[in-house]
Write a protein that holds these residues in place. Structure first.
Motif, PDB file in Angstrom:
ATOM      1  N   MET A 132      74.463 -55.882  -3.538  1.00 51.25           N
ATOM      2  CA  MET A 132      73.168 -55.279  -3.301  1.00 51.25           C
ATOM      3  C   MET A 132      72.149 -55.772  -4.318  1.00 51.25           C
ATOM      4  N   ASN A 133      72.572 -56.577  -5.286  1.00 53.83           N
ATOM      5  CA  ASN A 133      71.643 -57.034  -6.304  1.00 53.83           C
ATOM      6  C   ASN A 133      70.506 -57.854  -5.726  1.00 53.83           C
ATOM      7  N   ASP A 134      70.735 -58.520  -4.616  1.00 53.92           N
ATOM      8  CA  ASP A 134      69.692 -59.350  -4.029  1.00 53.92           C
ATOM      9  C   ASP A 134      68.794 -58.576  -3.070  1.00 53.92           C
ATOM     10  N   LEU A 135      69.005 -57.271  -2.934  1.00 53.72           N
ATOM     11  CA  LEU A 135      68.187 -56.433  -2.056  1.00 53.72           C
ATOM     12  C   LEU A 135      66.965 -55.964  -2.822  1.00 53.72           C
ATOM     13  N   ARG A 136      65.797 -56.144  -2.215  1.00 57.54           N
ATOM     14  CA  ARG A 136      64.532 -55.711  -2.810  1.00 57.54           C
ATOM     15  C   ARG A 136      63.855 -54.747  -1.847  1.00 57.54           C
ATOM     16  N   ILE A 137      63.434 -53.604  -2.356  1.00 53.72           N
ATOM     17  CA  ILE A 137      62.739 -52.611  -1.538  1.00 53.72           C
ATOM     18  C   ILE A 137      61.368 -52.378  -2.133  1.00 53.72           C
ATOM     19  N   GLY A 138      60.366 -52.416  -1.259  1.00 50.80           N
ATOM     20  CA  GLY A 138      59.009 -52.169  -1.706  1.00 50.80           C
ATOM     21  C   GLY A 138      58.108 -51.904  -0.518  1.00 50.80           C
ATOM     22  N   PRO A 139      56.880 -51.492  -0.805  1.00 49.03           N
ATOM     23  CA  PRO A 139      55.944 -51.181   0.281  1.00 49.03           C
ATOM     24  C   PRO A 139      55.518 -52.432   1.042  1.00 49.03           C
ATOM     25  N   ALA A 140      55.256 -52.242   2.320  1.00 46.36           N
ATOM     26  CA  ALA A 140      54.751 -53.326   3.163  1.00 46.36           C
ATOM     27  C   ALA A 140      53.325 -53.660   2.747  1.00 46.36           C
ATOM     28  N   THR A 141      52.961 -54.903   2.972  1.00 44.99           N
ATOM     29  CA  THR A 141      51.579 -55.319   2.804  1.00 44.99           C
ATOM     30  C   THR A 141      50.987 -55.528   4.190  1.00 44.99           C
ATOM     31  N   ALA A 142      49.684 -55.611   4.269  1.00 47.04           N
ATOM     32  CA  ALA A 142      49.029 -55.796   5.571  1.00 47.04           C
ATOM     33  C   ALA A 142      49.569 -57.023   6.319  1.00 47.04           C
ATOM     34  N   PRO A 143      49.786 -58.164   5.648  1.00 42.58           N
ATOM     35  CA  PRO A 143      50.326 -59.318   6.386  1.00 42.58           C
ATOM     36  C   PRO A 143      51.749 -59.112   6.922  1.00 42.58           C
ATOM     37  N   ASP A 144      52.494 -58.123   6.391  1.00 39.14           N
ATOM     38  CA  ASP A 144      53.859 -57.838   6.862  1.00 39.14           C
ATOM     39  C   ASP A 144      53.890 -57.124   8.207  1.00 39.14           C
ATOM     40  N   LEU A 145      52.806 -56.469   8.594  1.00 37.23           N
ATOM     41  CA  LEU A 145      52.842 -55.529   9.710  1.00 37.23           C
ATOM     42  C   LEU A 145      53.249 -56.151  11.044  1.00 37.23           C
ATOM     43  N   PRO A 146      52.750 -57.322  11.440  1.00 41.85           N
ATOM     44  CA  PRO A 146      53.234 -57.899  12.705  1.00 41.85           C
ATOM     45  C   PRO A 146      54.743 -58.182  12.682  1.00 41.85           C
ATOM     46  N   ALA A 147      55.260 -58.623  11.549  1.00 41.88           N
ATOM     47  CA  ALA A 147      56.697 -58.894  11.441  1.00 41.88           C
ATOM     48  C   ALA A 147      57.505 -57.602  11.538  1.00 41.88           C
ATOM     49  N   VAL A 148      56.959 -56.509  11.021  1.00 41.28           N
ATOM     50  CA  VAL A 148      57.644 -55.218  11.116  1.00 41.28           C
ATOM     51  C   VAL A 148      57.772 -54.812  12.577  1.00 41.28           C
ATOM     52  N   LEU A 149      56.711 -54.967  13.343  1.00 41.21           N
ATOM     53  CA  LEU A 149      56.769 -54.626  14.767  1.00 41.21           C
ATOM     54  C   LEU A 149      57.821 -55.466  15.489  1.00 41.21           C
ATOM     55  N   ASP A 150      57.887 -56.748  15.202  1.00 41.24           N
ATOM     56  CA  ASP A 150      58.921 -57.605  15.797  1.00 41.24           C
ATOM     57  C   ASP A 150      60.308 -57.153  15.362  1.00 41.24           C
ATOM     58  N   PHE A 151      60.449 -56.803  14.102  1.00 40.49           N
ATOM     59  CA  PHE A 151      61.725 -56.342  13.569  1.00 40.49           C
ATOM     60  C   PHE A 151      62.206 -55.103  14.324  1.00 40.49           C
ATOM     61  N   TRP A 152      61.318 -54.145  14.546  1.00 38.89           N
ATOM     62  CA  TRP A 152      61.709 -52.915  15.226  1.00 38.89           C
ATOM     63  C   TRP A 152      62.196 -53.170  16.644  1.00 38.89           C
ATOM     64  N   LYS A 153      61.697 -54.192  17.295  1.00 38.03           N
ATOM     65  CA  LYS A 153      62.149 -54.490  18.660  1.00 38.03           C
ATOM     66  C   LYS A 153      63.646 -54.790  18.698  1.00 38.03           C
ATOM     67  N   GLY A 154      64.170 -55.382  17.655  1.00 37.61           N
ATOM     68  CA  GLY A 154      65.585 -55.731  17.632  1.00 37.61           C
ATOM     69  C   GLY A 154      66.459 -54.797  16.819  1.00 37.61           C
TER      70      GLY A 154
END
Length: 141
Positions: free
Chosen positions: A1-23
């Motif tokens: 888990m050392n390579d896992l990074r958690i943080g808030p989304a940025t505005a440019p991340d939002l389209p990728a998040v929507l695509d991610f949720w589809k799968g």
């Protein structure tokens, strides 16, 4: 888990998040559109937490706080990365956010038919309450 990074989304991340949720997310939401996610981000830029492994988006959770209650939505982990502690790490990050905001109680939106998710939520210490019945009305956008 050392390579896992958690943080808030940025505005440019939002389209990728929507695509991610589809799968990765079970069931589409009426608010799964760019305008809806942009409103969330504009209102509370820290609420949408992303988990990344080696730069790849592998998980999400929305950790919303309305000043009184803490609400969890859209906990999703990419199918190829499940059962590796990513969901637990996202919930820990969300709960830390809530504690920092003064939140004392969290509720989670979990689909009734998603039995796999029920087990994961129970393992994290969440469970249904017999005293509540959730009533939902989609609002016109």
């Amino acid at each position: 888990m050392n390579d896992l990074r958690i943080g808030p989304a940025t505005a440019p991340d939002l389209p990728a998040v929507l695509d991610f949720w589809k799968g990765a997310a079970k069931g589409a939401s009426i608010s799964d559109d760019l305008a809806g996610v942009e409103r969330l981000h504009a209102r509370d830029p820290e609420a949408l937490l992303l988990a990344r492994r080696d730069g790849e988006l592998v998980g999400t959770v929305i950790a919303g706080f309305d000043g009184w209650r803490c609400h969890l939505y859209r906990l999703a982990v990419h199918p190829d990365h499940r059962r590796q502690g990513i969901g637990s790490a996202l919930l820990t990050a969300a709960e830390e956010r809530f504690a920092g905001l003064g939140g004392r109680r969290a509720d989670a939106m979990v689909l009734d038919g998603n039995e796999r998710a029920h087990g994961a939520w129970r393992a994290a210490g969440y469970g249904p309450e017999d005293i509540w019945t959730r009533w939902v009305k989609p609002l016109a956008g």
